[in-house]
Scaffold this motif. Structure first.
Motif, mmCIF file in Angstrom:
data_model
loop_
_atom_site.group_PDB
_atom_site.id
_atom_site.type_symbol
_atom_site.label_atom_id
_atom_site.label_comp_id
_atom_site.label_asym_id
_atom_site.label_seq_id
_atom_site.Cartn_x
_atom_site.Cartn_y
_atom_site.Cartn_z
ATOM 1 N N LEU B 49 184.427 58.642 33.334
ATOM 2 C CA LEU B 49 183.087 58.181 33.724
ATOM 3 C C LEU B 49 182.677 58.766 35.065
ATOM 4 C CD1 LEU B 49 183.373 55.626 35.982
ATOM 5 C CD2 LEU B 49 184.338 54.559 33.955
ATOM 6 N N ARG B 78 177.987 57.439 31.152
ATOM 7 C CA ARG B 78 177.877 57.245 32.599
ATOM 8 C C ARG B 78 178.113 58.554 33.344
ATOM 9 N NH1 ARG B 78 181.634 51.954 32.638
ATOM 10 N NH2 ARG B 78 182.646 53.247 31.082
ATOM 11 N N THR B 81 175.018 60.571 32.998
ATOM 12 C CA THR B 81 173.989 60.116 33.962
ATOM 13 C C THR B 81 174.285 60.646 35.358
ATOM 14 O OG1 THR B 81 173.786 58.104 32.666
ATOM 15 C CG2 THR B 81 172.800 58.057 34.842
ATOM 16 N N LEU B 82 175.569 60.626 35.733
ATOM 17 C CA LEU B 82 175.942 61.137 37.050
ATOM 18 C C LEU B 82 175.544 62.610 37.187
ATOM 19 C CD1 LEU B 82 177.576 61.109 39.767
ATOM 20 C CD2 LEU B 82 179.583 61.675 38.424
ATOM 21 N N ASP B 85 171.873 62.899 37.500
ATOM 22 C CA ASP B 85 171.440 62.558 38.858
ATOM 23 C C ASP B 85 171.662 63.716 39.826
ATOM 24 O OD1 ASP B 85 170.725 60.094 38.001
ATOM 25 O OD2 ASP B 85 172.392 59.000 38.917
ATOM 26 N N LEU B 86 172.730 64.444 39.586
ATOM 27 C CA LEU B 86 173.056 65.560 40.476
ATOM 28 C C LEU B 86 172.291 66.836 40.108
ATOM 29 C CD1 LEU B 86 176.938 65.085 40.681
ATOM 30 C CD2 LEU B 86 175.308 64.704 42.520
#
Lengths: 535, 99
Positions: B49, B78, B81-82, B85-86
């Motif tokens: 994750l 997850r 999503t990380l 986001d990056l």
């Protein structure tokens, strides 16, 4: 014969005629080796050894005996008698045993010396590292800047703003850094960085990047106009020279124009910005750029109107990647907690509640917050002269607020104390009197103790206290404003760190902002109503 | 975390990528794939994750500097999503494995 032999072997030989005298000589002279008969008048050899071992565990004891029973032998061994020599004495055996014991003694002393030296070396290293760490911590604090710490900033159309930051390094040198600077044209440049990786290398990159921004801002007078694109171009050039091949920098630049109500930004691999509207709606704005590295590509910039913004928050991944109790990361519940929390402090309380403390990384959160929020409830001290009675005014405010919203007993107490202290600070002139007033300040004390020091100044009669409640976030936000309106007002609040009365008020609130050249004080407090502790 | 090479250029990771040791193992394994002459790496993160920032920096270097064609398949949303986001989905050719 034995004595002659011993005196040849040792520097000093003490002779006792029985066990009692032997014990006495031992206590007085602390010899290195004890050679004793077992059968003696007064104390036997084993009994003397028992007495010696009560206060000395190391001195070698040799027991000479013609015969010894089994039980006594076992006891002697258990007492730590080092050697047994049969009688009659054989000088060769005696010499061999002494040689062994002397070697053990020398080894033990050498070992002791080495241990002491090692201990001293460790202490030296510890002192050295402590000095290094303290210097590094000072350097870090020196580089991180916040021009607007605890300051009220006026925006366009009468808006009021403040910027709060929490910077919680895991180690002394951390990979997070930030700087908040006011530019020559009145705009603000906010820089937040999280150097990816760990340890000193990340820390150095964060410090260098932050220092670069500070240096550029300090020399902006050489620029005709500030241009974020140009600034970032120079920043990328600079990074090309300091980053390692595999190093990446998550960071964000916000150019804030409060007068114009606009914000321009470039975000690189930071968690999404969280933006709350005046109506309480929350949206995430992901950064459009990957983390910066020596081979970064073209940059995407974004703009945001601040007209309908209540607050916005940016942070490093130490917040989003923190482990939740029971698994997962804080990223999964951040939006919910942000939605509930109107202030940075209240979000931090929820963060602490939901995450594993021992696994936390460096974390930095920054909130740009509007302070003139639409009021769902407002309050004003009915008679301005009442502000001449801090306790009564504070009590009335809390009482009226309780009619509107549920307050925990702690919140009541904190509010009464904070507002009472703030009003007392407004009344006290010069500031030294405020410090006297603040000594041992409690709501009861405020009510029962006649005011000491000089009488209220003319400016105090012009002080005004008002409060409002904003319900845009999940939890209500109370704002208390104290303004010294007097024509010759001499009261001047400074920052909490520089002002003793504000230093006492700050822990009772979520945030304290000072404006109007120190004549305007805003206290912000999230009303939890016991919500956090009830989790 | 468990890591193993599969086929010519596939690297399979199970468990959460979290520690410095994990980062070192990933780097060594991928370097091994590249040392065999491969110019592309197919990285599968079955159930992790998270990804350490050291690994992210290393992967960015592979793509930006070494011009390695990287594709990342993640099994946990997850982590997806990380990486989103990056802003790394495109750069790392990230694909979320449908459950």
């Amino acid at each position: 014969m034995a004595l002659v032999f011993l005196e040849e072997l040792f520097l000093r030989v003490l002779v006792a005629s029985d066990g009692v005298q032997g014990l006495q000589l031992f206590r007085e002279h602390a010899p290195d080796i004890v050679l004793s008969d077992h059968i003696m008048p007064g104390l036997s050899g084993v009994e003397m050894a028992r007495e010696i071992r009560r206060f000395d565990q190391h001195t070698s004891i040799i027991l000479m005996t013609a015969s010894i029973d089994h039980e006594t032998l076992i006891e002697a061994i258990n007492l730590g008698v080092n050697r047994f020599i049969p009688k009659p004495l054989d000088p060769t055996v005696l010499e061999r045993i002494f040689a062994e014991l002397i070697r053990e003694l020398v080894d033990r002393r050498e070992l002791g010396k080495c241990r002491l030296q090692e201990l001293e070396l460790l202490r030296d290293r510890d002192r050295y590292h402590s000095i290094q760490q303290e210097t590094a911590r000072r350097k870090e604090r020196h580089v991180v800047r916040h021009d607007l710490r605890d300051k009220l900033v006026a925006g366009g159309k009468g808006s009021l703003w403040g910027i709060k930051v929490t910077h919680a390094p895991r180690d002394i040198m951390c990979g997070d850094g930030y700087t908040i600077r006011t530019l020559f044209d009145g705009r603000q440049l906010i820089f937040l960085v999280d150097a990816m990786g760990s340890g000193l290398s990340a820390s150095l990159s964060a410090l260098l990047a932050t220092s670069f921004c500070n240096y550029q801002v300090d020399h902006l007078h050489q620029w005709h106009t500030f241009n974020l694109q140009l600034f970032l171009m120079r920043f990328q050039e600079y990074l090309g020279g300091i980053l390692l091949d595999e190093e990446a920098l998550s960071c964000g630049f916000l150019l804030v124009d409060l007068a114009g109500g606009e914000l321009e930004m470039a975000m690189f691999g930071l968690p999404p910005m969280l933006v709350r509207g005046l109506d309480g709606s929350v949206r995430r704005i992901p950064g459009a750029n990957p983390p910066l590295c020596i081979h970064s590509a073209a940059i995407d910039f974004a703009a945001l109107s601040l007209a309908e913004v209540a607050d916005l928050m940016i942070m490093t991944d130490g917040v989003t990647d923190a482990s939740l109790h029971g698994g997962g990361t804080y990223r999964e519940r951040l939006d919910r907690d942000f939605s509930d929390s109107p202030t940075l402090e209240s979000l931090l309380r929820l963060f602490a509640l939901h995450t594993e403390s021992e696994e936390r990384d460096d974390r930095t959160l920054l909130q740009l917050q509007r302070l003139d929020l639409p009021a769902a409830w407002s309050w004003r001290s009915a008679d301005q002269a009442r502000t001449g009675q801090p306790a009564a005014t504070a009590e009335k405010l809390v009482q009226d607020l309780s009619g509107r919203i549920s307050l925990s007993s702690r919140e009541r107490s904190d509010l009464e104390t904070a507002v009472g202290l703030a009003l007392a600070g407004a009344l006290a002139c010069p500031p030294a009197a405020a410090e006297r007033e603040a000594e041992g300040f409690l709501p009861q004390a405020l009510q029962n103790t006649p005011r000491q020091g000089p009488p209220p100044s003319p400016s105090a009669a012009g002080s005004a206290c008002s409060a409002s409640l904003w319900l845009g976030a999940g939890r209500p936000l109370l704002t208390v404003e104290i303004v010294d309106n007097g024509p010759d007002a001499a009261v001047s609040w400074r920052k909490p760190a520089e002002d003793r009365s504000l230093e006492r008020i700050a822990p009772l609130c979520d945030a304290v902002f000072v404006g109007g050249e120190g004549r305007r004080l805003l206290l912000l407090k999230t009303i939890e109503g016991g919500a956090v502790s009830a989790h | 975390m468990h890591i193993e090479g599969k086929g010519s250029n596939q690297v399979m990771i199970t468990g959460n990528v979290k520690s410095v040791d994990d980062s070192i193992k990933i780097k060594e394994t991928i370097n091994g794939v590249l040392a065999r002459g491969n110019r592309s790496v197919d990285l599968h993160l079955v159930d992790s994750l998270s990804l350490t920032s050291t690994t992210i920096g290393y992967l960015m270097k592979l793509v930006n500097q070494d011009q390695v064609k990287l594709s990342v398949t993640v099994g946990d949303s997850r982590l997806y999503t990380l990486l989103e986001d990056l802003a790394l989905l495109q750069k790392f050719n990230v694909r979320l494995l449908e459950p």
